[in-house]
Design a protein around this motif. Structure first.
Motif, PDB file in Angstrom:
ATOM      1  N   ARG A  31       0.815  -1.217   0.000  1.00  0.00           N
ATOM      2  CA  ARG A  31       0.000   0.000   0.000  1.00  0.00           C
ATOM      3  C   ARG A  31       0.847   1.265   0.000  1.00  0.00           C
ATOM      4  O   ARG A  31       0.529   2.230  -0.696  1.00  0.00           O
ATOM      5  CB  ARG A  31      -0.931   0.008   1.210  1.00  0.00           C
ATOM      6  CG  ARG A  31      -1.931   1.140   1.180  1.00  0.00           C
ATOM      7  CD  ARG A  31      -2.972   1.036   2.261  1.00  0.00           C
ATOM      8  NE  ARG A  31      -3.825  -0.103   1.991  1.00  0.00           N
ATOM      9  CZ  ARG A  31      -4.071  -1.078   2.860  1.00  0.00           C
ATOM     10  NH1 ARG A  31      -3.551  -1.053   4.052  1.00  0.00           N
ATOM     11  NH2 ARG A  31      -4.869  -2.063   2.540  1.00  0.00           N
ATOM     12  N   LYS A  32       1.962   1.274   0.748  1.00  0.00           N
ATOM     13  CA  LYS A  32       2.792   2.487   0.794  1.00  0.00           C
ATOM     14  C   LYS A  32       3.364   2.815  -0.581  1.00  0.00           C
ATOM     15  O   LYS A  32       3.352   3.960  -1.008  1.00  0.00           O
ATOM     16  CB  LYS A  32       3.910   2.321   1.818  1.00  0.00           C
ATOM     17  CG  LYS A  32       3.408   2.352   3.233  1.00  0.00           C
ATOM     18  CD  LYS A  32       4.528   2.304   4.225  1.00  0.00           C
ATOM     19  CE  LYS A  32       3.946   2.306   5.628  1.00  0.00           C
ATOM     20  NZ  LYS A  32       4.935   2.543   6.637  1.00  0.00           N
ATOM     21  N   LEU A 106     -13.133   8.280  -6.470  1.00  0.00           N
ATOM     22  CA  LEU A 106     -12.810   7.378  -5.364  1.00  0.00           C
ATOM     23  C   LEU A 106     -11.304   7.252  -5.171  1.00  0.00           C
ATOM     24  O   LEU A 106     -10.805   7.264  -4.038  1.00  0.00           O
ATOM     25  CB  LEU A 106     -13.413   5.995  -5.606  1.00  0.00           C
ATOM     26  CG  LEU A 106     -14.899   5.837  -5.349  1.00  0.00           C
ATOM     27  CD1 LEU A 106     -15.371   4.475  -5.820  1.00  0.00           C
ATOM     28  CD2 LEU A 106     -15.206   6.040  -3.891  1.00  0.00           C
ATOM     29  N   LEU A 107     -10.585   7.119  -6.260  1.00  0.00           N
ATOM     30  CA  LEU A 107      -9.126   6.990  -6.187  1.00  0.00           C
ATOM     31  C   LEU A 107      -8.508   8.237  -5.586  1.00  0.00           C
ATOM     32  O   LEU A 107      -7.622   8.158  -4.720  1.00  0.00           O
ATOM     33  CB  LEU A 107      -8.565   6.731  -7.581  1.00  0.00           C
ATOM     34  CG  LEU A 107      -7.119   6.327  -7.699  1.00  0.00           C
ATOM     35  CD1 LEU A 107      -6.867   5.025  -6.963  1.00  0.00           C
ATOM     36  CD2 LEU A 107      -6.748   6.170  -9.154  1.00  0.00           C
ATOM     37  N   LEU A 113      -7.038  10.274   1.765  1.00  0.00           N
ATOM     38  CA  LEU A 113      -7.258   9.760   3.116  1.00  0.00           C
ATOM     39  C   LEU A 113      -6.070   8.929   3.609  1.00  0.00           C
ATOM     40  O   LEU A 113      -5.667   9.030   4.770  1.00  0.00           O
ATOM     41  CB  LEU A 113      -8.534   8.920   3.155  1.00  0.00           C
ATOM     42  CG  LEU A 113      -9.843   9.672   3.086  1.00  0.00           C
ATOM     43  CD1 LEU A 113     -11.009   8.699   2.965  1.00  0.00           C
ATOM     44  CD2 LEU A 113     -10.025  10.554   4.295  1.00  0.00           C
ATOM     45  N   LEU A 114      -5.502   8.117   2.725  1.00  0.00           N
ATOM     46  CA  LEU A 114      -4.355   7.300   3.123  1.00  0.00           C
ATOM     47  C   LEU A 114      -3.120   8.147   3.411  1.00  0.00           C
ATOM     48  O   LEU A 114      -2.347   7.837   4.319  1.00  0.00           O
ATOM     49  CB  LEU A 114      -4.057   6.253   2.055  1.00  0.00           C
ATOM     50  CG  LEU A 114      -5.058   5.108   1.963  1.00  0.00           C
ATOM     51  CD1 LEU A 114      -4.750   4.218   0.776  1.00  0.00           C
ATOM     52  CD2 LEU A 114      -5.087   4.304   3.247  1.00  0.00           C
ATOM     53  N   VAL A 115      -2.935   9.224   2.662  1.00  0.00           N
ATOM     54  CA  VAL A 115      -1.803  10.123   2.916  1.00  0.00           C
ATOM     55  C   VAL A 115      -1.986  10.810   4.266  1.00  0.00           C
ATOM     56  O   VAL A 115      -1.040  10.900   5.059  1.00  0.00           O
ATOM     57  CB  VAL A 115      -1.666  11.152   1.770  1.00  0.00           C
ATOM     58  CG1 VAL A 115      -0.743  12.282   2.142  1.00  0.00           C
ATOM     59  CG2 VAL A 115      -1.182  10.453   0.514  1.00  0.00           C
ATOM     60  N   ARG A 116      -3.198  11.280   4.544  1.00  0.00           N
ATOM     61  CA  ARG A 116      -3.455  11.909   5.849  1.00  0.00           C
ATOM     62  C   ARG A 116      -3.320  10.911   6.994  1.00  0.00           C
ATOM     63  O   ARG A 116      -2.796  11.240   8.060  1.00  0.00           O
ATOM     64  CB  ARG A 116      -4.854  12.531   5.868  1.00  0.00           C
ATOM     65  CG  ARG A 116      -4.908  13.829   5.132  1.00  0.00           C
ATOM     66  CD  ARG A 116      -6.132  14.664   5.391  1.00  0.00           C
ATOM     67  NE  ARG A 116      -7.215  14.029   6.101  1.00  0.00           N
ATOM     68  CZ  ARG A 116      -8.493  14.254   5.848  1.00  0.00           C
ATOM     69  NH1 ARG A 116      -8.834  15.079   4.894  1.00  0.00           N
ATOM     70  NH2 ARG A 116      -9.428  13.656   6.548  1.00  0.00           N
ATOM     71  N   ASP A 118      -1.370   8.264   7.057  1.00  0.00           N
ATOM     72  CA  ASP A 118       0.058   8.005   7.236  1.00  0.00           C
ATOM     73  C   ASP A 118       0.727   9.160   7.980  1.00  0.00           C
ATOM     74  O   ASP A 118       1.545   8.934   8.879  1.00  0.00           O
ATOM     75  CB  ASP A 118       0.723   7.787   5.877  1.00  0.00           C
ATOM     76  CG  ASP A 118       2.163   7.374   6.005  1.00  0.00           C
ATOM     77  OD1 ASP A 118       2.471   6.502   6.852  1.00  0.00           O
ATOM     78  OD2 ASP A 118       2.999   7.920   5.248  1.00  0.00           O
ATOM     79  N   ALA A 119       0.371  10.388   7.636  1.00  0.00           N
ATOM     80  CA  ALA A 119       0.947  11.549   8.325  1.00  0.00           C
ATOM     81  C   ALA A 119       0.539  11.573   9.793  1.00  0.00           C
ATOM     82  O   ALA A 119       1.364  11.859  10.670  1.00  0.00           O
ATOM     83  CB  ALA A 119       0.516  12.837   7.628  1.00  0.00           C
ATOM     84  N   LEU A 120      -0.718  11.250  10.064  1.00  0.00           N
ATOM     85  CA  LEU A 120      -1.175  11.224  11.453  1.00  0.00           C
ATOM     86  C   LEU A 120      -0.508  10.107  12.251  1.00  0.00           C
ATOM     87  O   LEU A 120      -0.161  10.295  13.418  1.00  0.00           O
ATOM     88  CB  LEU A 120      -2.695  11.081  11.512  1.00  0.00           C
ATOM     89  CG  LEU A 120      -3.504  12.301  11.105  1.00  0.00           C
ATOM     90  CD1 LEU A 120      -4.987  11.966  11.063  1.00  0.00           C
ATOM     91  CD2 LEU A 120      -3.249  13.450  12.059  1.00  0.00           C
ATOM     92  N   SER A 121      -0.317   8.954  11.638  1.00  0.00           N
ATOM     93  CA  SER A 121       0.349   7.857  12.354  1.00  0.00           C
ATOM     94  C   SER A 121       1.812   8.188  12.629  1.00  0.00           C
ATOM     95  O   SER A 121       2.337   7.848  13.696  1.00  0.00           O
ATOM     96  CB  SER A 121       0.222   6.549  11.581  1.00  0.00           C
ATOM     97  OG  SER A 121       0.911   6.615  10.368  1.00  0.00           O
ATOM     98  N   ARG A 122       2.471   8.872  11.691  1.00  0.00           N
ATOM     99  CA  ARG A 122       3.856   9.313  11.949  1.00  0.00           C
ATOM    100  C   ARG A 122       3.894  10.338  13.078  1.00  0.00           C
ATOM    101  O   ARG A 122       4.804  10.330  13.907  1.00  0.00           O
ATOM    102  CB  ARG A 122       4.482   9.892  10.685  1.00  0.00           C
ATOM    103  CG  ARG A 122       5.028   8.824   9.762  1.00  0.00           C
ATOM    104  CD  ARG A 122       5.834   9.403   8.636  1.00  0.00           C
ATOM    105  NE  ARG A 122       4.893   9.662   7.539  1.00  0.00           N
ATOM    106  CZ  ARG A 122       4.817  10.794   6.871  1.00  0.00           C
ATOM    107  NH1 ARG A 122       5.622  11.785   7.153  1.00  0.00           N
ATOM    108  NH2 ARG A 122       3.948  10.945   5.907  1.00  0.00           N
ATOM    109  N   ARG A 123       2.900  11.202  13.125  1.00  0.00           N
ATOM    110  CA  ARG A 123       2.827  12.209  14.166  1.00  0.00           C
ATOM    111  C   ARG A 123       2.603  11.568  15.545  1.00  0.00           C
ATOM    112  O   ARG A 123       3.205  11.960  16.545  1.00  0.00           O
ATOM    113  CB  ARG A 123       1.702  13.183  13.846  1.00  0.00           C
ATOM    114  CG  ARG A 123       1.828  14.497  14.507  1.00  0.00           C
ATOM    115  CD  ARG A 123       0.904  15.467  13.839  1.00  0.00           C
ATOM    116  NE  ARG A 123       0.225  16.246  14.855  1.00  0.00           N
ATOM    117  CZ  ARG A 123      -0.778  17.039  14.641  1.00  0.00           C
ATOM    118  NH1 ARG A 123      -1.271  17.155  13.427  1.00  0.00           N
ATOM    119  NH2 ARG A 123      -1.326  17.716  15.601  1.00  0.00           N
TER     120      ARG A 123
END
Length: 131
Positions: A31-32, A106-107, A113-116, A118-123
């Protein structure tokens, strides 16, 4: 005109496969990389939107200029059959246009959403490491 419909069909198919791969659970490693590829491909794939509008105008033009076959007595059976086939092709092509536009939307939304996410999980990880 058949080539344009084939190209649009392949574009809608590629969008559908990307959406499917992005949303299936268990593909975290894939996915990444796929998010990166999709983000880079979204701008060139935006050309699907004006292409769909062009094809929609083509359907409208064919609809407006088609011969009228209102009653059974005004047309021969072969003309009536050709008229019915033309209507079915136009409906199929309109459905293809709608699916290509929906899959692009949708894409775009899922990638954002996936980029946000990922950024939130890194934060969150950064805040955990700071404590």
């Amino acid at each position: 005109m058949a080539l344009e419909w084939v190209v649009l069909g392949y574009a809608a198919g590629a969008e559908a496969i990307m959406v499917l791969l992005l949303t299936l659970p268990g593909f975290d490693g894939l996915r990444k990389g796929l998010v990166t590829v999709t983000r880079n491909a979204l701008k060139p794939m935006l050309s699907v939107v004006p292409f769909c509008l062009f094809l929609l105008m083509d359907i409208y033009w064919k609809y407006e200029t088609r011969p009228s076959c209102e009653g059974q007595s005004t047309c021969t059976p072969s003309e009536h059959l050709r008229h019915q086939k033309s209507l079915m092709k136009s409906q199929r092509n309109a459905l293809l246009i709608a699916s290509a536009l929906v899959f692009y939307w949708l894409l775009f939304s899922i990638t954002g959403l996936l980029v946000r996410l990922d950024a939130l999980s890194r934060r969150v990880e950064k805040l955990k490491n700071d404590d």
